[in-house]
Design a protein around this motif. Structure first.
Motif, PDB file in Angstrom:
ATOM      1  N   LEU A 169       0.881  -1.223  -0.315  1.00  0.00           N
ATOM      2  CA  LEU A 169       0.036   0.110   0.076  1.00  0.00           C
ATOM      3  C   LEU A 169       0.665   1.333  -0.062  1.00  0.00           C
ATOM      4  CD1 LEU A 169      -2.699  -1.422   2.265  1.00  0.00           C
ATOM      5  CD2 LEU A 169      -2.958  -0.942  -0.065  1.00  0.00           C
ATOM      6  N   ASP A 170       0.103   2.477  -0.180  1.00  0.00           N
ATOM      7  CA  ASP A 170       1.045   3.504  -0.416  1.00  0.00           C
ATOM      8  C   ASP A 170       2.158   3.938   0.505  1.00  0.00           C
ATOM      9  OD1 ASP A 170      -0.989   4.014  -2.100  1.00  0.00           O
ATOM     10  OD2 ASP A 170      -2.225   5.561  -1.141  1.00  0.00           O
ATOM     11  N   HIS A 171       3.059   4.216  -0.127  1.00  0.00           N
ATOM     12  CA  HIS A 171       4.327   4.956   0.708  1.00  0.00           C
ATOM     13  C   HIS A 171       5.215   4.069   1.499  1.00  0.00           C
ATOM     14  CE1 HIS A 171       2.778   8.749  -0.771  1.00  0.00           C
ATOM     15  NE2 HIS A 171       1.613   8.441   0.009  1.00  0.00           N
ATOM     16  N   VAL A 172       4.943   2.537   1.027  1.00  0.00           N
ATOM     17  CA  VAL A 172       5.727   1.567   1.677  1.00  0.00           C
ATOM     18  C   VAL A 172       6.994   1.653   1.021  1.00  0.00           C
ATOM     19  CG1 VAL A 172       6.186  -0.878   1.848  1.00  0.00           C
ATOM     20  CG2 VAL A 172       3.874   0.190   2.416  1.00  0.00           C
ATOM     21  N   ARG A 173       8.296   1.436   1.664  1.00  0.00           N
ATOM     22  CA  ARG A 173       9.574   1.490   1.289  1.00  0.00           C
ATOM     23  C   ARG A 173      10.225   0.085   1.391  1.00  0.00           C
ATOM     24  NH1 ARG A 173      12.003   6.281   4.506  1.00  0.00           N
ATOM     25  NH2 ARG A 173      10.259   5.795   5.744  1.00  0.00           N
ATOM     26  N   LEU A 174      10.809  -0.570   0.461  1.00  0.00           N
ATOM     27  CA  LEU A 174      11.474  -1.882   0.459  1.00  0.00           C
ATOM     28  C   LEU A 174      12.951  -1.567   0.117  1.00  0.00           C
ATOM     29  CD1 LEU A 174       8.504  -2.646   0.466  1.00  0.00           C
ATOM     30  CD2 LEU A 174       9.200  -4.421  -1.022  1.00  0.00           C
ATOM     31  N   GLY A 175      13.864  -2.152   0.718  1.00  0.00           N
ATOM     32  CA  GLY A 175      15.181  -2.245   0.518  1.00  0.00           C
ATOM     33  C   GLY A 175      15.652  -3.313  -0.798  1.00  0.00           C
ATOM     34  N   ASP A 176      16.575  -3.794  -0.850  1.00  0.00           N
ATOM     35  CA  ASP A 176      16.905  -4.734  -2.077  1.00  0.00           C
ATOM     36  C   ASP A 176      16.802  -6.136  -1.411  1.00  0.00           C
ATOM     37  OD1 ASP A 176      17.909  -2.517  -3.250  1.00  0.00           O
ATOM     38  OD2 ASP A 176      20.070  -2.828  -2.512  1.00  0.00           O
ATOM     39  N   ARG A 177      16.506  -7.091  -2.354  1.00  0.00           N
ATOM     40  CA  ARG A 177      16.376  -8.378  -2.347  1.00  0.00           C
ATOM     41  C   ARG A 177      15.557  -8.828  -1.266  1.00  0.00           C
ATOM     42  NH1 ARG A 177      21.415  -6.693  -2.249  1.00  0.00           N
ATOM     43  NH2 ARG A 177      21.598  -6.906   0.000  1.00  0.00           N
ATOM     44  N   VAL A 178      14.217  -8.065  -1.280  1.00  0.00           N
ATOM     45  CA  VAL A 178      13.041  -8.300  -0.359  1.00  0.00           C
ATOM     46  C   VAL A 178      12.098  -9.181  -1.323  1.00  0.00           C
ATOM     47  CG1 VAL A 178      11.040  -7.385   0.774  1.00  0.00           C
ATOM     48  CG2 VAL A 178      13.326  -6.142   0.881  1.00  0.00           C
ATOM     49  N   VAL A 179      11.523 -10.021  -0.566  1.00  0.00           N
ATOM     50  CA  VAL A 179      10.506 -11.108  -1.083  1.00  0.00           C
ATOM     51  C   VAL A 179       9.337 -10.890  -0.287  1.00  0.00           C
ATOM     52  CG1 VAL A 179       9.841 -13.481  -1.349  1.00  0.00           C
ATOM     53  CG2 VAL A 179      12.178 -12.735  -1.539  1.00  0.00           C
ATOM     54  N   LEU A 229       2.488   7.474  13.667  1.00  0.00           N
ATOM     55  CA  LEU A 229       3.279   8.747  13.542  1.00  0.00           C
ATOM     56  C   LEU A 229       4.562   8.348  12.819  1.00  0.00           C
ATOM     57  CD1 LEU A 229       2.269  10.864  16.532  1.00  0.00           C
ATOM     58  CD2 LEU A 229       1.299  11.184  14.273  1.00  0.00           C
ATOM     59  N   GLU A 230       5.376   7.414  13.622  1.00  0.00           N
ATOM     60  CA  GLU A 230       6.631   6.977  13.140  1.00  0.00           C
ATOM     61  C   GLU A 230       6.388   5.820  12.363  1.00  0.00           C
ATOM     62  OE1 GLU A 230       6.112   7.602  16.583  1.00  0.00           O
ATOM     63  OE2 GLU A 230       6.916   9.641  16.194  1.00  0.00           O
ATOM     64  N   ASP A 231       7.429   5.317  11.623  1.00  0.00           N
ATOM     65  CA  ASP A 231       7.232   4.012  10.860  1.00  0.00           C
ATOM     66  C   ASP A 231       7.418   2.763  11.496  1.00  0.00           C
ATOM     67  OD1 ASP A 231       7.327   5.974   8.601  1.00  0.00           O
ATOM     68  OD2 ASP A 231       9.482   5.641   8.364  1.00  0.00           O
ATOM     69  N   THR A 232       6.835   1.730  10.917  1.00  0.00           N
ATOM     70  CA  THR A 232       6.880   0.461  11.286  1.00  0.00           C
ATOM     71  C   THR A 232       8.130  -0.169  10.464  1.00  0.00           C
ATOM     72  OG1 THR A 232       4.583  -0.112  11.589  1.00  0.00           O
ATOM     73  CG2 THR A 232       5.978  -1.970  11.404  1.00  0.00           C
ATOM     74  N   VAL A 233       9.370  -0.710  11.286  1.00  0.00           N
ATOM     75  CA  VAL A 233      10.351  -1.021  10.605  1.00  0.00           C
ATOM     76  C   VAL A 233      10.687  -2.533  10.971  1.00  0.00           C
ATOM     77  CG1 VAL A 233      12.868  -0.361  10.715  1.00  0.00           C
ATOM     78  CG2 VAL A 233      11.130   1.327  11.012  1.00  0.00           C
ATOM     79  N   LEU A 234      10.888  -3.229   9.630  1.00  0.00           N
ATOM     80  CA  LEU A 234      11.693  -4.469   9.697  1.00  0.00           C
ATOM     81  C   LEU A 234      13.288  -4.368   9.247  1.00  0.00           C
ATOM     82  CD1 LEU A 234       8.713  -5.063   9.729  1.00  0.00           C
ATOM     83  CD2 LEU A 234       9.056  -6.761   8.115  1.00  0.00           C
ATOM     84  N   ARG A 235      14.135  -4.777  10.285  1.00  0.00           N
ATOM     85  CA  ARG A 235      15.293  -4.511   9.932  1.00  0.00           C
ATOM     86  C   ARG A 235      15.870  -5.547   9.044  1.00  0.00           C
ATOM     87  NH1 ARG A 235      16.395   0.663  10.706  1.00  0.00           N
ATOM     88  NH2 ARG A 235      15.767   1.362  12.765  1.00  0.00           N
ATOM     89  N   ARG A 236      17.268  -5.375   8.631  1.00  0.00           N
ATOM     90  CA  ARG A 236      17.841  -6.085   7.771  1.00  0.00           C
ATOM     91  C   ARG A 236      17.952  -7.732   7.960  1.00  0.00           C
ATOM     92  NH1 ARG A 236      22.383  -5.166   4.083  1.00  0.00           N
ATOM     93  NH2 ARG A 236      22.352  -3.150   4.949  1.00  0.00           N
ATOM     94  N   VAL A 246       2.440  -8.036  12.126  1.00  0.00           N
ATOM     95  CA  VAL A 246       3.355  -7.051  12.780  1.00  0.00           C
ATOM     96  C   VAL A 246       2.370  -6.033  12.928  1.00  0.00           C
ATOM     97  CG1 VAL A 246       5.281  -5.522  12.678  1.00  0.00           C
ATOM     98  CG2 VAL A 246       5.388  -8.182  11.864  1.00  0.00           C
ATOM     99  N   ALA A 247       2.149  -5.191  14.265  1.00  0.00           N
ATOM    100  CA  ALA A 247       1.222  -4.269  14.315  1.00  0.00           C
ATOM    101  C   ALA A 247       2.009  -2.757  14.084  1.00  0.00           C
ATOM    102  CB  ALA A 247       0.756  -4.135  15.728  1.00  0.00           C
ATOM    103  N   HIS A 248       1.332  -1.706  14.100  1.00  0.00           N
ATOM    104  CA  HIS A 248       1.873  -0.331  13.807  1.00  0.00           C
ATOM    105  C   HIS A 248       2.805  -0.050  14.956  1.00  0.00           C
ATOM    106  CE1 HIS A 248      -0.393   1.198  17.516  1.00  0.00           C
ATOM    107  NE2 HIS A 248      -1.373   0.511  16.929  1.00  0.00           N
TER     108      HIS A 248
END
Length: 353
Positions: A169-179, A229-236, A246-248
């Motif tokens: 959905l809108d404005h999600v940001r993915l790094g490299d080699r994400v599945v 307000l802040e991002d939900t983050v899944l680290r490397r 994974v909630a907000h």
């Protein structure tokens, strides 16, 4: 597992491919057509031994050859000796997988919908029925497979795979080699409501995003909510199985692993290298320390989990304490009978007085 005809290969050539040494050079011309387990392997199939616990099974195996670290005296099958059998297996299976599941051809399928202003990197592909909205950026060699959805302003890094039916959905940001696997939804508004004077629930607008760093995998039918307000983050390096949540405003640390049906409330912090096993849960605002393990059906409800701890039960307790409680629970019917008997004996003694 039977390998298609065009992938069959002589045993000697396979040994070279794996960087190994064949113990019986006379078998170098034998054709390998499949890979299987030690117990199930038969003629023409390769098996792997990377744990010495299975050495006896390897000696009995009907496989055409066995990939292992050391020679196996008494084994009926020749061996391919390598430094790391598990790495060799991954190398071979990776090549077989790549042949069986080739990438989409680069370009945009005629039945895809790609809005104006979308940036498509070199050799990326968009499959039939996929939708890519305005302002999205798709990195080089990434694949947006059929019927996937990529929302406005989404950034997909290089070499990513968005499987059929996955939703960004809108404005999600993915790094490299994400599945992102089929049916996963990334960037849904978090479950946040306030109650007014008449007890009506009003949704709190969620204006944060979701940031997924490099080498992350999100399993099918998993949901990752955007932050309030802040991002939900899944680290490397995070790996998430199917049916997880994974909630907000959560943050999942590097290389953490969430197994099927693991889930959490809002603003949870999971340390790097932590494990949440099947059906584990973490209550809103709680944290799980680095390297900690929550066992199957373990729920961290009221307290944070310290780094390195192994926990079990609901609510979460140290694993050894949980095991002792489980053993005691199994004895409760017997203990109840003993208690009743002792109460009767005590009553009889008092009656004598």
């Amino acid at each position: 597992m039977e390998v298609p005809v065009e992938q069959k290969i002589p045993l000697g050539a396979l040994a070279e491919l794996l960087g190994g040494r064949l113990t019986d050079p006379a078998k170098a011309g034998e054709i390998i057509s499949g890979v299987s387990s030690l117990d199930a392997a038969g003629p023409g199939q390769l098996a792997f031994l990377w744990k010495e616990d299975y050495a006896e099974a390897a000696k009995r195996s009907e496989a055409a050859a066995i990939v292992c670290r050391e020679p196996l005296p008494g084994a009926r099958a020749p061996q391919v000796l390598v430094d790391d059998p598990q790495a060799a297996m991954l190398t071979l299976l990776g090549q077989v997988h790549a042949l069986r599941h080739p990438p989409q051809a680069p370009g945009v399928h005629p039945d895809a919908s790609v809005a104006e202003g979308v940036h498509l990197g070199e050799d990326c592909s968009v499959g039939a029925g996929a939708v890519v909205e305005r302002g999205a950026r798709i990195g080089a060699r990434s694949q947006i497979k059929g019927l996937a959805y990529v929302g406005r302003g989404v950034v997909v890094g290089e070499d990513c795979t968005i499987h059929p039916g996955a939703v960004l959905l809108d404005h999600v940001r993915l790094g490299d080699r994400v599945v992102i696997w089929s049916g996963a939804i990334v960037g849904r508004d978090g479950f946040g409501f306030v109650q007014d004077a008449e007890n009506r629930h009003t949704r709190i607008p969620q204006v944060g995003g979701v940031v997924i760093e490099d080498d992350v995998e999100v399993g099918p039918l998993t949901t990752v909510d955007r932050g309030a307000l802040e991002d939900t983050v899944l680290r490397r390096g995070v790996k998430i199985d199917a049916h997880c949540h994974v909630a907000h405003n959560c943050e999942i640390g590097e290389n953490a692993l969430l197994v099927g049906y693991a889930r959490m409330g809002g603003s949870v912090r999971i340390g790097k290298n932590a494990y949440l096993l099947q059906d584990a849960g973490v209550s809103s605002g709680r944290s799980v320390g680095e390297g900690a393990i929550l066992g199957t059906c373990c729920h961290a409800l009221h307290k944070d989990v310290p780094a390195g701890a192994t926990m079990g039960g609901c609510p979460a307790r140290p694993a050894m304490q949980h095991r002792r409680i489980e053993v005691s629970l199994a004895r409760l019917p017997e203990m109840r009978k003993q208690l009743h008997r002792l109460e009767k004996e005590l009553a009889a003694l008092r009656a004598r007085d």
